[in-house]
Motif scaffolding. Structure first.
Motif, PDB file in Angstrom:
ATOM      1  N   HIS A  11       1.600 -10.683 -10.694  1.00  0.00           N
ATOM      2  CA  HIS A  11       2.315  -9.505 -11.682  1.00  0.00           C
ATOM      3  C   HIS A  11       2.723  -8.840 -10.074  1.00  0.00           C
ATOM      4  CE1 HIS A  11       3.392  -5.733 -12.828  1.00  0.00           C
ATOM      5  NE2 HIS A  11       3.178  -5.074 -12.092  1.00  0.00           N
ATOM      6  N   ILE A  12       4.591  -9.289 -10.171  1.00  0.00           N
ATOM      7  CA  ILE A  12       5.649  -8.225  -8.942  1.00  0.00           C
ATOM      8  C   ILE A  12       5.941  -7.233  -9.685  1.00  0.00           C
ATOM      9  CG2 ILE A  12       7.089  -8.507  -7.162  1.00  0.00           C
ATOM     10  CD1 ILE A  12       5.272 -10.323  -6.370  1.00  0.00           C
ATOM     11  N   ASN A  13       5.593  -5.994  -9.188  1.00  0.00           N
ATOM     12  CA  ASN A  13       6.322  -4.309  -9.761  1.00  0.00           C
ATOM     13  C   ASN A  13       7.189  -4.362  -9.204  1.00  0.00           C
ATOM     14  OD1 ASN A  13       6.550  -1.463 -10.776  1.00  0.00           O
ATOM     15  ND2 ASN A  13       4.176  -1.741 -10.204  1.00  0.00           N
ATOM     16  N   GLU A  14       8.420  -3.473 -10.360  1.00  0.00           N
ATOM     17  CA  GLU A  14       9.986  -3.721 -10.439  1.00  0.00           C
ATOM     18  C   GLU A  14      10.213  -2.058  -8.954  1.00  0.00           C
ATOM     19  OE1 GLU A  14      11.795  -4.059 -13.880  1.00  0.00           O
ATOM     20  OE2 GLU A  14      11.725  -5.626 -14.332  1.00  0.00           O
ATOM     21  N   ASN A  15       9.076  -0.978  -9.687  1.00  0.00           N
ATOM     22  CA  ASN A  15       9.074  -0.067  -9.265  1.00  0.00           C
ATOM     23  C   ASN A  15       8.242  -0.249  -7.729  1.00  0.00           C
ATOM     24  OD1 ASN A  15       9.877   0.819 -10.973  1.00  0.00           O
ATOM     25  ND2 ASN A  15       7.966   1.312 -11.970  1.00  0.00           N
ATOM     26  N   SER A  16       8.701   0.914  -6.803  1.00  0.00           N
ATOM     27  CA  SER A  16       8.520   0.928  -5.374  1.00  0.00           C
ATOM     28  C   SER A  16       7.108   2.471  -5.588  1.00  0.00           C
ATOM     29  CB  SER A  16       8.964   0.960  -4.769  1.00  0.00           C
ATOM     30  OG  SER A  16      10.147   0.710  -4.319  1.00  0.00           O
ATOM     31  N   SER A  17       6.388   2.070  -4.591  1.00  0.00           N
ATOM     32  CA  SER A  17       5.151   3.646  -4.777  1.00  0.00           C
ATOM     33  C   SER A  17       6.037   4.604  -4.098  1.00  0.00           C
ATOM     34  CB  SER A  17       3.685   3.471  -4.065  1.00  0.00           C
ATOM     35  OG  SER A  17       3.475   4.452  -3.854  1.00  0.00           O
ATOM     36  N   PHE A  18       6.111   5.551  -3.956  1.00  0.00           N
ATOM     37  CA  PHE A  18       6.472   7.036  -3.750  1.00  0.00           C
ATOM     38  C   PHE A  18       6.037   8.415  -4.406  1.00  0.00           C
ATOM     39  CE2 PHE A  18      10.228  10.299  -4.153  1.00  0.00           C
ATOM     40  CZ  PHE A  18      10.715   9.851  -2.380  1.00  0.00           C
ATOM     41  N   VAL A  19       5.707   9.203  -3.340  1.00  0.00           N
ATOM     42  CA  VAL A  19       5.583  10.739  -2.983  1.00  0.00           C
ATOM     43  C   VAL A  19       6.548  11.813  -2.851  1.00  0.00           C
ATOM     44  CG1 VAL A  19       3.582  11.540  -1.282  1.00  0.00           C
ATOM     45  CG2 VAL A  19       2.848   8.828  -1.200  1.00  0.00           C
ATOM     46  N   GLU A  20       6.078  11.816  -4.154  1.00  0.00           N
ATOM     47  CA  GLU A  20       7.185  13.089  -4.874  1.00  0.00           C
ATOM     48  C   GLU A  20       6.818  14.389  -3.704  1.00  0.00           C
ATOM     49  OE1 GLU A  20       9.682  13.260  -6.721  1.00  0.00           O
ATOM     50  OE2 GLU A  20       9.196  11.307  -7.755  1.00  0.00           O
ATOM     51  N   ASN A  21       5.298  14.631  -3.415  1.00  0.00           N
ATOM     52  CA  ASN A  21       4.982  15.479  -2.884  1.00  0.00           C
ATOM     53  C   ASN A  21       3.893  15.516  -1.694  1.00  0.00           C
ATOM     54  OD1 ASN A  21       4.362  18.178  -1.689  1.00  0.00           O
ATOM     55  ND2 ASN A  21       2.932  18.991  -3.343  1.00  0.00           N
ATOM     56  N   LEU A  22       4.872  15.447  -0.344  1.00  0.00           N
ATOM     57  CA  LEU A  22       4.480  15.162   1.081  1.00  0.00           C
ATOM     58  C   LEU A  22       3.423  16.002   1.463  1.00  0.00           C
ATOM     59  CD1 LEU A  22       7.158  13.579   2.793  1.00  0.00           C
ATOM     60  CD2 LEU A  22       5.878  12.133   2.370  1.00  0.00           C
ATOM     61  N   ASP A  23       3.230  17.245   0.935  1.00  0.00           N
ATOM     62  CA  ASP A  23       1.950  18.484   1.052  1.00  0.00           C
ATOM     63  C   ASP A  23       0.951  17.999   0.829  1.00  0.00           C
ATOM     64  OD1 ASP A  23       3.922  19.814   3.341  1.00  0.00           O
ATOM     65  OD2 ASP A  23       4.359  20.989   1.245  1.00  0.00           O
ATOM     66  N   SER A  24       0.898  16.759  -0.053  1.00  0.00           N
ATOM     67  CA  SER A  24      -0.389  16.073  -1.309  1.00  0.00           C
ATOM     68  C   SER A  24      -0.733  15.375   0.147  1.00  0.00           C
ATOM     69  CB  SER A  24       0.764  15.938  -2.514  1.00  0.00           C
ATOM     70  OG  SER A  24       1.195  15.059  -2.292  1.00  0.00           O
ATOM     71  N   ILE A  25      -0.052  14.284   0.690  1.00  0.00           N
ATOM     72  CA  ILE A  25      -0.694  13.640   1.794  1.00  0.00           C
ATOM     73  C   ILE A  25      -1.736  14.575   2.846  1.00  0.00           C
ATOM     74  CG2 ILE A  25      -0.420  11.664   3.289  1.00  0.00           C
ATOM     75  CD1 ILE A  25       2.218  11.675   2.101  1.00  0.00           C
ATOM     76  N   PRO A  26      -3.292  14.388   3.110  1.00  0.00           N
ATOM     77  CA  PRO A  26      -3.726  15.080   4.038  1.00  0.00           C
ATOM     78  C   PRO A  26      -3.433  14.286   5.768  1.00  0.00           C
ATOM     79  CG  PRO A  26      -5.348  13.830   2.690  1.00  0.00           C
ATOM     80  CD  PRO A  26      -3.808  13.795   2.355  1.00  0.00           C
ATOM     81  N   PHE A  27      -3.427  15.107   6.650  1.00  0.00           N
ATOM     82  CA  PHE A  27      -3.509  14.988   7.543  1.00  0.00           C
ATOM     83  C   PHE A  27      -4.203  13.944   8.048  1.00  0.00           C
ATOM     84  CE2 PHE A  27      -1.965  19.307   7.589  1.00  0.00           C
ATOM     85  CZ  PHE A  27      -0.648  19.975   8.437  1.00  0.00           C
ATOM     86  N   PRO A  28      -3.193  13.692   8.755  1.00  0.00           N
ATOM     87  CA  PRO A  28      -4.249  11.649   9.576  1.00  0.00           C
ATOM     88  C   PRO A  28      -5.809  12.276  10.048  1.00  0.00           C
ATOM     89  CG  PRO A  28      -2.302  11.755   9.792  1.00  0.00           C
ATOM     90  CD  PRO A  28      -2.322  13.582   9.302  1.00  0.00           C
ATOM     91  N   LYS A  29      -6.857  11.429  10.252  1.00  0.00           N
ATOM     92  CA  LYS A  29      -7.523  11.485  10.821  1.00  0.00           C
ATOM     93  C   LYS A  29      -7.321  10.753  11.593  1.00  0.00           C
ATOM     94  CE  LYS A  29     -12.377  13.094   9.877  1.00  0.00           C
ATOM     95  NZ  LYS A  29     -13.758  13.198   8.214  1.00  0.00           N
ATOM     96  N   ARG A  30      -7.408  11.508  13.093  1.00  0.00           N
ATOM     97  CA  ARG A  30      -7.782  10.477  14.215  1.00  0.00           C
ATOM     98  C   ARG A  30      -9.259  10.033  14.551  1.00  0.00           C
ATOM     99  NH1 ARG A  30      -2.734  13.839  13.409  1.00  0.00           N
ATOM    100  NH2 ARG A  30      -1.294  12.913  14.855  1.00  0.00           N
ATOM    101  N   SER A  31      -9.448   9.258  15.170  1.00  0.00           N
ATOM    102  CA  SER A  31     -10.202   8.423  16.112  1.00  0.00           C
ATOM    103  C   SER A  31     -10.375   9.554  17.270  1.00  0.00           C
ATOM    104  CB  SER A  31     -10.097   7.520  15.868  1.00  0.00           C
ATOM    105  OG  SER A  31     -11.631   6.618  16.684  1.00  0.00           O
ATOM    106  N   ILE A  32     -10.659  10.340  17.396  1.00  0.00           N
ATOM    107  CA  ILE A  32     -11.605  10.470  18.851  1.00  0.00           C
ATOM    108  C   ILE A  32     -11.846  10.123  19.738  1.00  0.00           C
ATOM    109  CG2 ILE A  32     -12.337  13.005  19.828  1.00  0.00           C
ATOM    110  CD1 ILE A  32      -9.935  13.459  18.131  1.00  0.00           C
TER     111      ILE A  32
END
Length: 216
Positions: free
Chosen positions: A160-181
């Motif tokens: 299955h090759i999807n015709e559509n791409s994944s798209f994030v409508e609201n960037l604020d919905s993505i949590p901040f990166p959890k960095r490896s201290i």
């Protein structure tokens, strides 16, 4: 509980991977490396549901990276794959996957532009077209359910090759990166005023419009 590995493979040419998209280039005049913010962001999405680990082969040699991966023993591996490192990444993946039942998911510039070419390889099981944050959680949760996966924008697999791409409508919905201290000390940049240092992703894509680039 599923174990998910977020991976930057080691490569002998010393290619540095862009923090999100895939402007890949070789180390030339100076020695530097930067934190994998894109993978840290995926980590922040997945860690609440799965046992998750980031292994950055750009700051480890090949044997160190393979040793950490085998010790973790993941069920699923996720990596940002690019045009310049594609062949080297395949060699590294085959060393890890071998005969083990590990599912491999690729995302990034090459997975978006050439999902069929990625999936023609025996060591790659899924490719995400577009922004991986929009699809990764549903893909990992339902990785054995092919009928469900067909409904997720951007998710591609061999049948299955999807015709559509994944798209994030609201960037604020993505949590901040959890960095490896603990690993912060391993990244270096001669332009940084002090070390350790980190980077911040201020825009999605680039504000310029170079005709040769995939992400203006």
């Amino acid at each position: 509980m599923k174990k998910v590995l977020l991976l930057i493979p080691s490569n002998k040419k010393g290619f540095i991977r862009d923090v999100y998209y895939g402007c890949w280039h070789e180390k030339k005049f100076i020695d530097y490396s930067w934190p994998p913010i894109g993978l840290y962001q995926l980590y922040s999405i997945l860690e609440k549901n799965f046992k998750t680990l980031v292994v950055d082969g750009s700051i480890l040699n090949e044997q160190q990276a393979i040793s950490k991966i085998r010790k973790f023993s993941p069920n699923i591996i996720i990596l940002n794959i690019g045009t310049f490192t594609f062949k080297d990444d395949l060699i590294f993946l085959r060393k890890i996957k071998n005969n083990l039942k590990i599912k491999v998911i690729v995302c990034g510039e090459f997975a978006t532009t050439s999902p069929k070419e990625c999936l023609n390889e025996d060591c790659i099981d899924y490719a995400i077209k577009g922004e991986p944050e929009g699809a990764i959680l549903d893909l990992v949760k339902n990785i054995e359910n092919s009928e469900f996966l067909k409904k997720i924008d951007g998710v591609c697999f061999k049948e299955h090759i999807n015709e559509n791409s994944s798209f994030v409508e609201n960037l604020d919905s993505i949590p901040f990166p959890k960095r490896s201290i603990p690993e912060a000390k391993n990244y270096k940049n001669p332009l940084a005023i002090e070390n350790p240092f980190t980077t911040v992703l201020a825009t999605r894509g680039c504000p310029y419009s170079c005709t040769f680039c995939t992400v203006p």
